[in-house]
Structure formats: structure tokens, C-alpha cells
Motif scaffolding. Structure first.
Motif, PDB file in Angstrom:
ATOM      1  N   ASP A   1       0.712  -1.340   0.010  1.00 39.92           N
ATOM      2  CA  ASP A   1      -0.042   0.157   0.031  1.00 39.92           C
ATOM      3  C   ASP A   1       1.029   1.180   0.043  1.00 39.92           C
ATOM      4  N   TYR A   2       0.669   2.265  -1.109  1.00 36.44           N
ATOM      5  CA  TYR A   2       1.275   3.319  -0.830  1.00 36.44           C
ATOM      6  C   TYR A   2       0.432   4.427  -0.735  1.00 36.44           C
ATOM      7  N   LYS A   3       1.027   5.292   0.450  1.00 40.49           N
ATOM      8  CA  LYS A   3       0.115   6.451   0.760  1.00 40.49           C
ATOM      9  C   LYS A   3       1.191   7.392   1.423  1.00 40.49           C
ATOM     10  N   ASP A   4       1.086   8.697   1.041  1.00 35.07           N
ATOM     11  CA  ASP A   4       1.545   9.815   1.465  1.00 35.07           C
ATOM     12  C   ASP A   4       3.170   9.716   1.518  1.00 35.07           C
ATOM     13  N   LYS A   5       3.545   9.299   0.416  1.00 31.57           N
ATOM     14  CA  LYS A   5       4.866   8.973   0.096  1.00 31.57           C
ATOM     15  C   LYS A   5       5.573   8.121   0.841  1.00 31.57           C
ATOM     16  N   GLN A   6       4.752   6.889   1.214  1.00 30.71           N
ATOM     17  CA  GLN A   6       5.585   5.870   2.313  1.00 30.71           C
ATOM     18  C   GLN A   6       4.786   4.618   1.609  1.00 30.71           C
ATOM     19  N   PHE A   7       5.340   3.483   1.582  1.00 27.57           N
ATOM     20  CA  PHE A   7       5.222   2.176   1.257  1.00 27.57           C
ATOM     21  C   PHE A   7       4.844   1.645   2.642  1.00 27.57           C
ATOM     22  N   ASN A   8       3.756   1.196   2.760  1.00 28.03           N
ATOM     23  CA  ASN A   8       3.185   0.202   3.996  1.00 28.03           C
ATOM     24  C   ASN A   8       2.901  -1.159   3.713  1.00 28.03           C
ATOM     25  N   LEU A   9       3.809  -2.025   3.933  1.00 25.40           N
ATOM     26  CA  LEU A   9       3.888  -3.379   3.483  1.00 25.40           C
ATOM     27  C   LEU A   9       3.441  -4.361   4.583  1.00 25.40           C
ATOM     28  N   ILE A  10       2.706  -5.526   4.146  1.00 22.04           N
ATOM     29  CA  ILE A  10       2.619  -6.507   4.875  1.00 22.04           C
ATOM     30  C   ILE A  10       3.654  -7.915   4.416  1.00 22.04           C
ATOM     31  N   LEU A  11       4.355  -8.200   5.236  1.00 25.40           N
ATOM     32  CA  LEU A  11       5.402  -9.153   5.056  1.00 25.40           C
ATOM     33  C   LEU A  11       4.812 -10.380   5.587  1.00 25.40           C
ATOM     34  N   ILE A  12       5.358 -11.638   4.777  1.00 28.93           N
ATOM     35  CA  ILE A  12       4.955 -12.968   5.149  1.00 28.93           C
ATOM     36  C   ILE A  12       6.009 -13.913   4.970  1.00 28.93           C
ATOM     37  N   ASN A  13       6.573 -14.565   6.014  1.00 23.98           N
ATOM     38  CA  ASN A  13       7.477 -15.726   6.064  1.00 23.98           C
ATOM     39  C   ASN A  13       6.929 -17.086   5.786  1.00 23.98           C
ATOM     40  N   LYS A  14       7.958 -18.041   5.741  1.00 22.62           N
ATOM     41  CA  LYS A  14       7.477 -19.209   5.343  1.00 22.62           C
ATOM     42  C   LYS A  14       6.735 -20.142   6.355  1.00 22.62           C
ATOM     43  N   GLU A  15       6.330 -19.533   7.424  1.00 24.70           N
ATOM     44  CA  GLU A  15       5.462 -20.011   8.333  1.00 24.70           C
ATOM     45  C   GLU A  15       4.174 -19.419   8.175  1.00 24.70           C
ATOM     46  N   ASN A  16       3.797 -18.631   7.292  1.00 25.18           N
ATOM     47  CA  ASN A  16       2.741 -17.827   6.874  1.00 25.18           C
ATOM     48  C   ASN A  16       2.521 -17.057   8.022  1.00 25.18           C
ATOM     49  N   GLN A  17       3.366 -16.496   8.519  1.00 26.89           N
ATOM     50  CA  GLN A  17       3.111 -15.261   9.789  1.00 26.89           C
ATOM     51  C   GLN A  17       3.306 -14.126   9.028  1.00 26.89           C
ATOM     52  N   LYS A  18       2.611 -13.197   9.363  1.00 20.88           N
ATOM     53  CA  LYS A  18       2.359 -11.771   8.931  1.00 20.88           C
ATOM     54  C   LYS A  18       2.971 -10.854   9.736  1.00 20.88           C
ATOM     55  N   SER A  19       3.628  -9.628   9.135  1.00 21.09           N
ATOM     56  CA  SER A  19       4.051  -8.599   9.958  1.00 21.09           C
ATOM     57  C   SER A  19       3.795  -7.272   9.222  1.00 21.09           C
TER      58      SER A  19
END
Length: 457
Positions: free
Chosen positions: A228-246
Motif C-alpha cells: 500500500d502506497y500512501k503519503d509518500k510511504q510504502f506500507n507493507l505486509i510481509l509474510i514468512n515461510k510459516e505464513n506469519q505476517k508482519s
């Protein structure tokens, strides 16, 4: 229709061919859709190495306590760094064109094949008995319009970010992550697996991973699930191999996930030219495609993907076309380097490749601590790894990790270029205590390994 002796599509290293052919009186058309000089000096190896020079100094200051020196960095003028780099880039295009004489017609545009020997560009048709395709490669497209690829960094336009997220695990990702991190830009590198620089010998990449992770913030087994890109910043949802999101945010997002064929704009369907399953142009040992008189050099063939290889190919093609050379170009070896902290240089096969090929080999890995100059760096990780044919003493592969590895590698390359016997490295005289002297114990140890192998057999 305009007639030429030679048409070149792509004005990177192949522009040298236009220079040499025009000096012979040949009428040449050279077509470029971007900037003369191509990727390397404009967007690739040259400007990125200029940046790494700044990173190297910054790292040296930050790590000076290793030498019992207490130092601090008061300011890093990142804007000035990019200003200097951008100024350099701005001079490349005109500098390349200055080399051309009146026999060269420079055409900006996208060349497309109408048939095997007719090119259309800007609504005009050109023809020549010899056509050279040198269109290079392009970065794999980023999945978000505001995200960067390596092509967007040079020249960097607009505001310099205070934070950046980089996606990738190859040399481009590592070199740029090293720079941004070193000059104080908050950097996070996302790697989809546990391996980084996976094309390197596994022992070397393991050392690299351990050392590189000390300076660069890396998330392994991690990819981006949402952007998501808003106000000149990327807001990311990361996911690892255990399907845990951050969640993670940064001002810039850079994808360095590889490069791909740049030939999709050539309309090759109008010709007899064939491409492989990755879109790279097929050619014979003389660089000629399935269309007679049409040649391909450099990255467009997908074979070596290195600037020094392209330079050799262009030089040899000139001899084939205009100097009655009849022999094909055979690379005895193909070295490369990764210009990071740590630095890596490699040539030949890796141990994992030797196993895959099921060939006979022995290995020897030696640290550099017998060299006083190497000891002066106060680094313990530098290594030299040899992969040798035990029957012939032939160097099948050599892999270095440590300061100035790319320079030290040339000593090995000379031996490989001549008769490729590692015993030469054992017997030659070294300047004491130069950094290159670290090669001597590596060669001595390797010869001992070979001789022990022969004795056991």
C-alpha cells in the motif's frame, strides 16, 4: 529505404563496433532507444561501483574500533553523493557519441524488424547486409508503479529516501543494500529463502551471509504479501515461510529480483531469428542468428550476462566481420565479482556444480592469515577456495572472499589463461607482504591435497 553497410541495434558496448567499422569507411547506423553507453555506465556497474566507494569509506570509519581507533561520522551528505554520481552519468551519452565520425548515423528510437534484413525505426526503413543486435537486458518489472528497479536509481530523481526496502538476494540487491545501509539510510533486505548469493560456491555464500548480516538488516524466508502506497510511504505486509505476517514501512521500495530479455520490442516474429524459452536470442559459435547476416552479442544472447564478456564478444565480432578472422571466440574461463562488504570474486565451477556434473575433483580452503597485509585488515573471515582436477592440477574453480578479491583473482586468471596448472601459483615469487601473498599458502595447501589424493589412489 536507407542503405548501410552495418546496422547496430543497441548502443552499449556494441557502439565500439560502430567506431571501428566507421574508421574502415563503412557506413553505419546505430539505433538506441535510451542513452548511449547502455546499462553498464548509465544504470549499472559503473555508477553502482561509484556508490560503493562511498560505502567503503563509511564502513571503514564505522568499524575503525577494530583497529583500536575511536571515530564517529558527523555527517554523510547523501545528496552530494547522488549529485556527483548523477553528474557523471549525464556526461556518458555525449561522450559516447563524440567518438563517431561522419560515417555513423545516430538514430534515437526503437528498432523493429520488418524482415531479416530490414529495420524500421521512427517510421523509416533501413537495410544492411550485416545487422547486430545488442539490446542487453532489462530489470524484471516491479509489481507496484511507485516501486523502483535498478534502472530507477541512476540517475536518482527527486527526494532521496530516508528508508528503503530492497527485495532480492543476488548481487544487485546486495550491492545496493550495502550502499544504502552504509551511508545511513535505514535499509531492510527481504530474501525469500535462507540463502543469499545462491549462485556462488555454497561455502563462500555461507561466509558472506554471516558477515553481510552484521551490517545489513536482512529478513530471510520473507516476501511481500501486500503493498500500500500512501503519503509518500510504502506500507507493507510481509509474510514468512510459516505464513506469519508482519507490518513494515519505508519511503522507498526497490525490486532487484533479476533481469530478463530485452528483445520483445524487436518484432522478431517477422524474421527467421529464434529465441530460447527465456526469450534470449539463439546464435551459433560465430554470434550469427538463424537469419543470415544478423548477429547477436552481449546480454541479448543470455549466455554470460557480464560487461567484460560483452566487450570481448563485440571486439571479436568486429574481427569476424571486417578483419578476416575465421576462428570462433572460445572463453577459457568467465570470472565475476560481487562488490560488497565482503567482496567476492569467482571463476569456474562451484563445488555444488562439480557434484552435479559428477566429475572428479578435490577442494582446498585456506584463510589469508599467513599474509601480514591481510592480517592488517584485522578480518578473520577471508578465504580462498580452490576446486582442482586431481589428475591434471587444472583449476576448475576458484572462489575468493575478502578485501580486494576482484583484484587478487586476476593472478589466478593469468595462470588459467596460459596452461592452467595450479603449481605455477605455488612456485612463483610473490612480493612480501602484499595481499596477493595470501594466494601462496592456498596454492601450497591445494597442491598438497592433490598429491595426497594421488598417493591414496
Amino acid at each position: 529505404m536507407k542503405k548501410f553497410d552495418l546496422i547496430i541495434i543497441g548502443a552499449g558496448r556494441a557502439s565500439n563496433l560502430a567506431v571501428s567499422a566507421s574508421k574502415m569507411g563503412k557506413k553505419v547506423a546505430i539505433i538506441e532507444k535510451s542513452k548511449f553507453g547502455g546499462t553498464c555506465p548509465n544504470r549499472g556497474c559503473v555508477p553502482s561501483k561509484l556508490l560503493i566507494g562511498y560505502a567503503h569509506v563509511a564502513r571503514a570509519i564505522k568499524e575503525s574500533n577494530r583497529h583500536f581507533i575511536d571515530s564517529t561520522i558527523n555527517k554523510i551528505d547523501v545528496e552530494k553523493i547522488f549529485e556527483e554520481t548523477n553528474n557523471y552519468i549525464s556526461k556518458i551519452d555525449p561522450a559516447y557519441k563524440k567518438r563517431f565520425n561522419e560515417n555513423v548515423e545516430v538514430i534515437y528510437g526503437t528498432g523493429k524488424f520488418v524482415s531479416n534484413n530490414i529495420i524500421s525505426v521512427n517510421g523509416e526503413e533501413l537495410t544492411a547486409p550485416k545487422i547486430v543486435i545488442a539490446t542487453g537486458t532489462k530489470p524484471i518489472k516491479a509489481p507496484h508503479e511507485k516501486a523502483w528497479t535498478s534502472d530507477d536509481i541512476f540517475p536518482l530523481k527527486g527526494e532521496i529516501p530516508k528508508s528503503i526496502t530492497i527485495v532480492g538476494s543476488g548481487f544487485i540487491a546486495c550491492e545496493l543494500a550495502n550502499f544504502f545501509s552504509a551511508v545511513g539510510i535505514e535499509t531492510k533486505l527481504l530474501v525469500r529463502s535462507q540463502r543469499i548469493l545462491s549462485n556462488e560456491d555454497s561455502d563462500i555464500s555461507a561466509i558472506f551471509k554471516e558477515e553481510f548480516s552484521k551490517n545489513v538488516d536482512i529478513l530471510f524466508d520473507t516476501s511481500i504479501d501486500e503493498i500500500d502506497y500512501k503519503d509518500k510511504q510504502f506500507n507493507l505486509i510481509l509474510i514468512n515461510k510459516e505464513n506469519q505476517k508482519s507490518k513494515h514501512s519505508s519511503q522507498a521500495l526497490l525490486y532487484a529480483t533479476g533481469r530478463q530479455s530485452n528483445t520483445d520490442s524487436l518484432d522478431l516474429q517477422n524474421t527467421d531469428i529464434q529465441v530460447n524459452d527465456r526469450g534470449y536470442i539463439k546464435r551459433d559459435e560465430f554470434f550469427e542468428t538463424n537469419a543470415k547476416g544478423v548477429y547477436v552479442v552481449g546480454d541479448a544472447s543470455g549466455e554470460h550476462m557480464l560487461q567484460h564478456a560483452a566487450a570481448q564478444e563485440v571486439n571479436h565480432l568486429g574481427k569476424l566481420l571486417f578483419e578476416n578472422e575465421s576462428k570462433a571466440l572460445k572463453f577459457k574461463y568467465m570470472p565475476h565479482a560481487v562488490f560488497t562488504e565482503p567482496e567476492i570474486a569467482s571463476v569456474g565451477i562451484t563445488e555444488q556444480k562439480a557434484k552435479e556434473l559428477n566429475i572428479k575433483y578435490v577442494t582446498s580452503t585456506t584463510n589469508w592469515l599467513a599474509s601480514a597485509k591481510a592480517m592488517s585488515t584485522r578480518l578473520k573471515y577471508p578465504r580462498t577456495k580452490f576446486i582442482i582436477n586431481p589428475d591434471t592440477y587444472e583449476i576448475l574453480g576458484c572462489h575468493l572472499i575478502g578485501p580486494e578479491s576482484s583484484t587478487m583473482m586476476h593472478q589466478i586468471l593469468v595462470v588459467m589463461h596460459l596452461d592452467n596448472d595450479i603449481r605455477h601459483l605455488k612456485e612463483m615469487l610473490y612480493i612480501h607482504p602484499a595481499l596477493n601473498e595470501a594466494i601462496l599458502p592456498a596454492a601450497v595447501n591445494t597442491v598438497k591435497v592433490v598429491e595426497a589424493y594421488k598417493k591414496d589412489k
